[in-house]
Design a protein around this motif. Structure first.
Motif, PDB file in Angstrom:
ATOM      1  N   GLN A   1     -26.846  33.261  27.271  1.00 54.12           N
ATOM      2  CA  GLN A   1     -25.669  34.000  27.757  1.00 54.12           C
ATOM      3  C   GLN A   1     -24.749  33.174  28.661  1.00 54.12           C
ATOM      4  O   GLN A   1     -23.897  33.747  29.357  1.00 54.12           O
ATOM      5  N   ASP A   2     -24.907  31.866  28.674  1.00 51.53           N
ATOM      6  CA  ASP A   2     -24.068  31.054  29.557  1.00 51.53           C
ATOM      7  C   ASP A   2     -23.295  29.958  28.825  1.00 51.53           C
ATOM      8  O   ASP A   2     -22.836  28.998  29.428  1.00 51.53           O
ATOM      9  N   MET A   3     -23.124  30.136  27.512  1.00 55.54           N
ATOM     10  CA  MET A   3     -22.338  29.182  26.747  1.00 55.54           C
ATOM     11  C   MET A   3     -21.669  29.913  25.591  1.00 55.54           C
ATOM     12  O   MET A   3     -22.336  30.568  24.791  1.00 55.54           O
ATOM     13  N   GLY A   4     -20.342  29.830  25.530  1.00 55.47           N
ATOM     14  CA  GLY A   4     -19.595  30.447  24.448  1.00 55.47           C
ATOM     15  C   GLY A   4     -19.194  29.419  23.411  1.00 55.47           C
ATOM     16  O   GLY A   4     -18.811  28.293  23.760  1.00 55.47           O
ATOM     17  N   ILE A   5     -19.290  29.805  22.139  1.00 59.05           N
ATOM     18  CA  ILE A   5     -18.922  28.920  21.035  1.00 59.05           C
ATOM     19  C   ILE A   5     -17.992  29.675  20.104  1.00 59.05           C
ATOM     20  O   ILE A   5     -18.321  30.775  19.645  1.00 59.05           O
ATOM     21  N   GLY A   6     -16.826  29.114  19.856  1.00 55.57           N
ATOM     22  CA  GLY A   6     -15.848  29.790  19.024  1.00 55.57           C
ATOM     23  C   GLY A   6     -15.394  28.950  17.850  1.00 55.57           C
ATOM     24  O   GLY A   6     -15.482  27.717  17.872  1.00 55.57           O
ATOM     25  N   ILE A   7     -14.917  29.629  16.818  1.00 62.50           N
ATOM     26  CA  ILE A   7     -14.245  28.972  15.712  1.00 62.50           C
ATOM     27  C   ILE A   7     -12.954  29.740  15.456  1.00 62.50           C
ATOM     28  O   ILE A   7     -12.975  30.959  15.263  1.00 62.50           O
ATOM     29  N   HIS A   8     -11.860  29.031  15.519  1.00 59.09           N
ATOM     30  CA  HIS A   8     -10.541  29.603  15.296  1.00 59.09           C
ATOM     31  C   HIS A   8      -9.856  28.873  14.137  1.00 59.09           C
ATOM     32  O   HIS A   8     -10.226  27.746  13.806  1.00 59.09           O
ATOM     33  N   ARG A   9      -8.867  29.528  13.577  1.00 57.40           N
ATOM     34  CA  ARG A   9      -8.078  28.899  12.523  1.00 57.40           C
ATOM     35  C   ARG A   9      -6.637  28.802  12.999  1.00 57.40           C
ATOM     36  O   ARG A   9      -6.065  29.775  13.508  1.00 57.40           O
TER      37      ARG A   9
ATOM     38  N   ASN B   1     -32.835  17.567  24.644  1.00 56.43           N
ATOM     39  CA  ASN B   1     -34.279  17.645  24.398  1.00 56.43           C
ATOM     40  C   ASN B   1     -34.961  18.722  25.226  1.00 56.43           C
ATOM     41  O   ASN B   1     -36.076  19.152  24.890  1.00 56.43           O
ATOM     42  N   THR B   2     -34.296  19.177  26.304  1.00 55.62           N
ATOM     43  CA  THR B   2     -34.967  20.099  27.240  1.00 55.62           C
ATOM     44  C   THR B   2     -34.177  21.357  27.576  1.00 55.62           C
ATOM     45  O   THR B   2     -34.762  22.337  28.029  1.00 55.62           O
ATOM     46  N   GLU B   3     -32.856  21.348  27.390  1.00 55.69           N
ATOM     47  CA  GLU B   3     -32.006  22.458  27.833  1.00 55.69           C
ATOM     48  C   GLU B   3     -31.787  23.466  26.704  1.00 55.69           C
ATOM     49  O   GLU B   3     -31.095  23.167  25.725  1.00 55.69           O
ATOM     50  N   PRO B   4     -32.347  24.690  26.827  1.00 51.07           N
ATOM     51  CA  PRO B   4     -32.176  25.700  25.774  1.00 51.07           C
ATOM     52  C   PRO B   4     -30.712  26.005  25.456  1.00 51.07           C
ATOM     53  O   PRO B   4     -30.349  26.176  24.294  1.00 51.07           O
ATOM     54  N   LYS B   5     -29.845  26.076  26.485  1.00 52.85           N
ATOM     55  CA  LYS B   5     -28.457  26.444  26.204  1.00 52.85           C
ATOM     56  C   LYS B   5     -27.758  25.378  25.364  1.00 52.85           C
ATOM     57  O   LYS B   5     -26.922  25.708  24.515  1.00 52.85           O
ATOM     58  N   LEU B   6     -28.111  24.104  25.573  1.00 57.83           N
ATOM     59  CA  LEU B   6     -27.515  23.050  24.764  1.00 57.83           C
ATOM     60  C   LEU B   6     -28.074  23.072  23.346  1.00 57.83           C
ATOM     61  O   LEU B   6     -27.337  22.856  22.375  1.00 57.83           O
ATOM     62  N   GLN B   7     -29.355  23.323  23.211  1.00 56.59           N
ATOM     63  CA  GLN B   7     -29.965  23.419  21.888  1.00 56.59           C
ATOM     64  C   GLN B   7     -29.370  24.577  21.101  1.00 56.59           C
ATOM     65  O   GLN B   7     -29.063  24.451  19.912  1.00 56.59           O
ATOM     66  N   GLN B   8     -29.183  25.707  21.777  1.00 52.81           N
ATOM     67  CA  GLN B   8     -28.598  26.875  21.122  1.00 52.81           C
ATOM     68  C   GLN B   8     -27.128  26.639  20.796  1.00 52.81           C
ATOM     69  O   GLN B   8     -26.641  27.051  19.740  1.00 52.81           O
ATOM     70  N   ARG B   9     -26.424  25.977  21.700  1.00 55.12           N
ATOM     71  CA  ARG B   9     -25.019  25.648  21.445  1.00 55.12           C
ATOM     72  C   ARG B   9     -24.904  24.772  20.208  1.00 55.12           C
ATOM     73  O   ARG B   9     -24.069  25.038  19.330  1.00 55.12           O
ATOM     74  N   LEU B  10     -25.744  23.760  20.127  1.00 53.82           N
ATOM     75  CA  LEU B  10     -25.703  22.843  18.993  1.00 53.82           C
ATOM     76  C   LEU B  10     -25.962  23.575  17.681  1.00 53.82           C
ATOM     77  O   LEU B  10     -25.288  23.325  16.671  1.00 53.82           O
ATOM     78  N   GLU B  11     -26.902  24.482  17.692  1.00 53.38           N
ATOM     79  CA  GLU B  11     -27.232  25.240  16.483  1.00 53.38           C
ATOM     80  C   GLU B  11     -26.034  26.054  15.997  1.00 53.38           C
ATOM     81  O   GLU B  11     -25.734  26.082  14.794  1.00 53.38           O
ATOM     82  N   ILE B  12     -25.329  26.695  16.926  1.00 55.45           N
ATOM     83  CA  ILE B  12     -24.173  27.515  16.545  1.00 55.45           C
ATOM     84  C   ILE B  12     -23.010  26.632  16.095  1.00 55.45           C
ATOM     85  O   ILE B  12     -22.306  26.952  15.123  1.00 55.45           O
ATOM     86  N   VAL B  13     -22.778  25.519  16.790  1.00 59.64           N
ATOM     87  CA  VAL B  13     -21.709  24.598  16.385  1.00 59.64           C
ATOM     88  C   VAL B  13     -21.953  24.103  14.963  1.00 59.64           C
ATOM     89  O   VAL B  13     -21.037  24.072  14.130  1.00 59.64           O
TER      90      VAL B  13
ATOM     91  N   ASN C   1     -14.712  33.552  14.441  1.00 55.33           N
ATOM     92  CA  ASN C   1     -15.997  34.028  14.950  1.00 55.33           C
ATOM     93  C   ASN C   1     -16.181  33.521  16.378  1.00 55.33           C
ATOM     94  O   ASN C   1     -15.582  32.519  16.781  1.00 55.33           O
ATOM     95  N   PHE C   2     -17.009  34.218  17.115  1.00 53.40           N
ATOM     96  CA  PHE C   2     -17.349  33.812  18.476  1.00 53.40           C
ATOM     97  C   PHE C   2     -18.759  34.291  18.770  1.00 53.40           C
ATOM     98  O   PHE C   2     -19.126  35.423  18.428  1.00 53.40           O
ATOM     99  N   LYS C   3     -19.556  33.427  19.392  1.00 52.12           N
ATOM    100  CA  LYS C   3     -20.914  33.796  19.759  1.00 52.12           C
ATOM    101  C   LYS C   3     -21.253  33.242  21.135  1.00 52.12           C
ATOM    102  O   LYS C   3     -20.747  32.188  21.538  1.00 52.12           O
ATOM    103  N   LEU C   4     -22.134  33.949  21.823  1.00 45.95           N
ATOM    104  CA  LEU C   4     -22.750  33.435  23.033  1.00 45.95           C
ATOM    105  C   LEU C   4     -24.144  32.925  22.694  1.00 45.95           C
ATOM    106  O   LEU C   4     -24.814  33.475  21.803  1.00 45.95           O
ATOM    107  N   THR C   5     -24.578  31.901  23.396  1.00 46.73           N
ATOM    108  CA  THR C   5     -25.962  31.468  23.250  1.00 46.73           C
ATOM    109  C   THR C   5     -26.879  32.576  23.760  1.00 46.73           C
ATOM    110  O   THR C   5     -26.460  33.455  24.521  1.00 46.73           O
ATOM    111  N   ALA C   6     -28.139  32.526  23.358  1.00 50.17           N
ATOM    112  CA  ALA C   6     -29.115  33.520  23.824  1.00 50.17           C
ATOM    113  C   ALA C   6     -29.266  33.471  25.342  1.00 50.17           C
ATOM    114  O   ALA C   6     -29.617  34.474  25.973  1.00 50.17           O
TER     115      ALA C   6
END
Length: 218
Positions: free
Chosen positions: A185-193, A13-25, A178-183
Motif C-alpha cells: 500500500q505504499d507504492m502506486g504504479i500507473g499506465i496511461h496512454r 532482493n529484500t524490499e517487498p514493495k520494490l518486488q511488488q512494484r517490479l511485478e506490476i511494472v 490502469n492503476f494499482k497499489l502494491t500489496a
C-alpha cells in the motif's frame, strides 16, 4: 542505507514493495507489448537502472523480437549489468543501453517517438510539483498519440502522492489505462496512454531535473 543507485538496486532482493512494484511494472509492459500493432515496437526507458523491468519482461515475451529500445542510465555499473543481460537474451542488435544523463533530450534522438515510454522511479525524485509538470509536458517529445506511459510513485508519511500524479496526468493529455497499489500500500504504479501529438523538438534540452538521492528514494 545505500550509498549509490547501484547499491540501491540490491534492495530488490529484500524490499517487498520494490518486488511488488517490479511485478506490476512488468505486467504493464507486457500489456503494452500485447496491445501494440503488428510490426516494430519502439521503447524508451528514462533513468532505466539496470533495465530489469523491461529486460525481465522480454525474456519470455513472444514479441521480444519486435522490440527496438533505448535505455538511458547515468550509473555506469548499472548500465554494464544491463548490457550483460541484453547479450544473454540475444537482443544486442535491438536494444541499446546509453550510459548518459536521462534528463537530456539529445540522449533520446533516433529512438523516438516511442510506442512505450517507461518512467519508473523518477517522479518521486523530482523537487516539486512544478518539476513534475515540466517532465510531463516534455513527455510529448518522447511520445506520440497512443503511446503507453508506465510510471511509479511512492507514498510516505500517510500521503498518497500517486493521487496527485494521476490528477496532473488527466489534465495533461493522458488517459488512464490502469492503476494499482502494491500489496504494501505504499507504492502506486500507473499506465496511461498519451492522447496528444508528438512534439518534434523539445521545448528545452533538459527535460527535467533529477534531484533524488538513493537513501531517500521514493
Amino acid at each position: 542505507m545505500p550509498k549509490d543507485w547501484y547499491e540501491w538496486h540490491d534492495l530488490y532482493n529484500t524490499e517487498p514493495k520494490l518486488q511488488q512494484r517490479l511485478e506490476i511494472v512488468r505486467e504493464y509492459i507486457a500489456y503494452s507489448l500485447n496491445a501494440s500493432p503488428i510490426g516494430a515496437i519502439r521503447i524508451v526507458s528514462v533513468c532505466a537502472g539496470d533495465g530489469r523491468d523491461l529486460l525481465g519482461t522480454l525474456e519470455n515475451h513472444p514479441r521480444a523480437k519486435d522490440v527496438y529500445a533505448r535505455l538511458v542510465e547515468i550509473n555506469s555499473n548499472l548500465v554494464e549489468r544491463g548490457r550483460a543481460t541484453i547479450e544473454s537474451l540475444g537482443l544486442a542488435k535491438q536494444i541499446e543501453f546509453i550510459n548518459g544523463d536521462a534528463t537530456i533530450a539529445t540522449n533520446y534522438i533516433g529512438a523516438i517517438p516511442a510506442d512505450i515510454a517507461i518512467v519508473c522511479g523518477v517522479f518521486g525524485n523530482l523537487a516539486d510539483e512544478a518539476e513534475l509538470n515540466r517532465l510531463l509536458d516534455n513527455l510529448s517529445f518522447l511520445s506520440k498519440k497512443g503511446t503507453f506511459v508506465i510510471w511509479t510513485r511512492g507514498h510516505s508519511n500517510g500521503i498518497a502522492y500517486s493521487d496527485n500524479v494521476r490528477k496532473i496526468l488527466r489534465t495533461s493529455g493522458f488517459e488512464e489505462v490502469n492503476f494499482k497499489l502494491t500489496a504494501t500500500q505504499d507504492m502506486g504504479i500507473g499506465i496511461h496512454r498519451y492522447l496528444g501529438e508528438n512534439l518534434p523538438k523539445p521545448k528545452e534540452q533538459q527535460l527535467f531535473v533529477f534531484s533524488g538521492i538513493p537513501s531517500k528514494a521514493r
